[in-house]
Scaffold this motif. Structure first.
Motif, PDB file in Angstrom:
ATOM      1  N   PRO A  72       0.828  -1.216   0.000  1.00 12.29           N
ATOM      2  CA  PRO A  72       0.000   0.000   0.000  1.00 12.29           C
ATOM      3  C   PRO A  72       0.858   1.260   0.000  1.00 12.29           C
ATOM      4  CG  PRO A  72      -0.714  -1.558   1.694  1.00 12.29           C
ATOM      5  CD  PRO A  72       0.601  -2.044   1.186  1.00 12.29           C
ATOM      6  N   ALA A  73       0.456   2.231  -0.768  1.00 15.08           N
ATOM      7  CA  ALA A  73       1.203   3.486  -0.846  1.00 15.08           C
ATOM      8  C   ALA A  73       1.296   4.127   0.535  1.00 15.08           C
ATOM      9  CB  ALA A  73       0.518   4.441  -1.824  1.00 15.08           C
ATOM     10  N   GLY A  74       2.502   4.551   0.897  1.00 13.28           N
ATOM     11  CA  GLY A  74       2.704   5.286   2.132  1.00 13.28           C
ATOM     12  C   GLY A  74       2.943   4.431   3.365  1.00 13.28           C
ATOM     13  N   ARG A  75       2.813   3.105   3.251  1.00 16.33           N
ATOM     14  CA  ARG A  75       2.956   2.240   4.434  1.00 16.33           C
ATOM     15  C   ARG A  75       4.336   2.366   5.075  1.00 16.33           C
ATOM     16  NH1 ARG A  75       4.632  -3.474   4.435  1.00 16.33           N
ATOM     17  NH2 ARG A  75       3.895  -4.548   6.335  1.00 16.33           N
ATOM     18  N   ILE A  76       5.395   2.231   4.269  1.00 14.46           N
ATOM     19  CA  ILE A  76       6.749   2.285   4.812  1.00 14.46           C
ATOM     20  C   ILE A  76       7.042   3.671   5.387  1.00 14.46           C
ATOM     21  CG2 ILE A  76       9.199   2.019   4.304  1.00 14.46           C
ATOM     22  CD1 ILE A  76       7.652  -0.592   4.140  1.00 14.46           C
TER      23      ILE A  76
ATOM     24  N   VAL B  12      10.197  -0.036  -0.123  1.00 15.50           N
ATOM     25  CA  VAL B  12      11.151   0.803   0.606  1.00 15.50           C
ATOM     26  C   VAL B  12      11.644   1.949  -0.272  1.00 15.50           C
ATOM     27  CG1 VAL B  12      13.405   0.845   1.734  1.00 15.50           C
ATOM     28  CG2 VAL B  12      11.839  -1.055   2.158  1.00 15.50           C
ATOM     29  N   ALA B  13      11.931   1.657  -1.536  1.00 16.26           N
ATOM     30  CA  ALA B  13      12.408   2.714  -2.434  1.00 16.26           C
ATOM     31  C   ALA B  13      11.365   3.810  -2.606  1.00 16.26           C
ATOM     32  CB  ALA B  13      12.778   2.117  -3.788  1.00 16.26           C
ATOM     33  N   ALA B  14      10.095   3.417  -2.687  1.00 18.98           N
ATOM     34  CA  ALA B  14       9.028   4.392  -2.884  1.00 18.98           C
ATOM     35  C   ALA B  14       8.852   5.324  -1.696  1.00 18.98           C
ATOM     36  CB  ALA B  14       7.706   3.664  -3.159  1.00 18.98           C
TER      37      ALA B  14
END
Length: 238
Positions: A180-184, A214-216
């Motif tokens: 999911p976007a933003g999780r990390i 992680v990169a995102a």
């Protein structure tokens, strides 16, 4: 340098062995070292899988092992911990709460983790949803216990933030079959960066998932380096 703290060795019982052999996958993604548990030990028979992994690790320089513990078979677990941990090739303990029917809040798991704490080694424990909060409670109650919340609760990652804040001996690693976007980024913003690790769940899941997530997150260089290897080096005393 990249250290994968959540990887596996051996075939799976279903058709999701997507990442190929452990070493080939490491080469593909530039993973320098991986800490692996034997799939046989996790799913079927802990002593047999630990024994097979011990023999394999003798032939490898880049892999280290987890002694897999079944909380329902603690006499065997205690024997394996005595046998494998002193040799240096095994650096931690793996417990899968679902496959062993030992939920994070159960007396069985608490007893197993008390045994692990006596060894001084960290334990990687499968967590999902709110179970990471139960794991944090055990971590608080057992002196000296250091635990890694595998998958950092998966879809319960916000519970993982709360859990890590509640116990300063609880660590988080991110692997999950969803991203999911933003999780990390949310977890990194809410948790002490010294308690974040990198894990992929290879060979069950292709490491591309964890790398991409992680990169995102666009992490600062120092934080990314801690997650990639520095924190693992300190936790496992590598």
């Amino acid at each position: 340098m990249i250290i994968d703290v959540h990887a596996h060795w051996g075939p799976w019982f279903f058709t999701m062995d997507v990442a190929g052999s452990t070493l080939a996958t490491m080469d593909r993604y530039g993973i320098d070292r991986a800490i692996v548990s034997a799939t046989e030990a996790v799913i079927y028979d802990a002593p047999a899988g630990n024994r097979a992994l011990a023999a394999y690790l003798e032939t490898q320089d880049r892999l280290l092992g987890y002694v897999t513990v079944n909380p329902r078979r603690l006499r065997e677990a205690e024997a394996d911990l005595r046998t494998y941990l002193p040799g240096g090739r095994f650096v931690g303990v793996k417990i899968h709460t679902d496959y062993t029917g030992s939920p994070a809040g159960s007396a069985r798991l608490r007893e197993a983790l008390t045994l692990v704490a006596e060894t001084g080694r960290p334990a990687l424990v499968h967590t999902w949803g709110a179970s990471v909060l139960d794991l944090a409670e055990v971590c608080q109650d057992v002196p000296g216990l250091r635990v890694i919340a595998g998958h950092m609760g998966a879809d319960g990652f916000r519970h993982a933030i709360e859990a890590a804040r509640a116990c300063d001996r609880l660590y988080l690693e991110p692997c999950w079959s969803h991203a999911p976007a933003g999780r990390i980024a949310e977890v990194v913003a809410g948790v002490d960066p010294d308690r974040l690790l990198f894990g992929t769940d290879a060979t069950l899941i292709d490491p591309a998932s964890a790398f991409g997530a992680v990169a995102a997150a666009g992490l600062p260089g120092e934080t990314a380096e801690r997650i990639a290897w520095r924190n693992a080096t300190a936790l496992f005393r590598l």
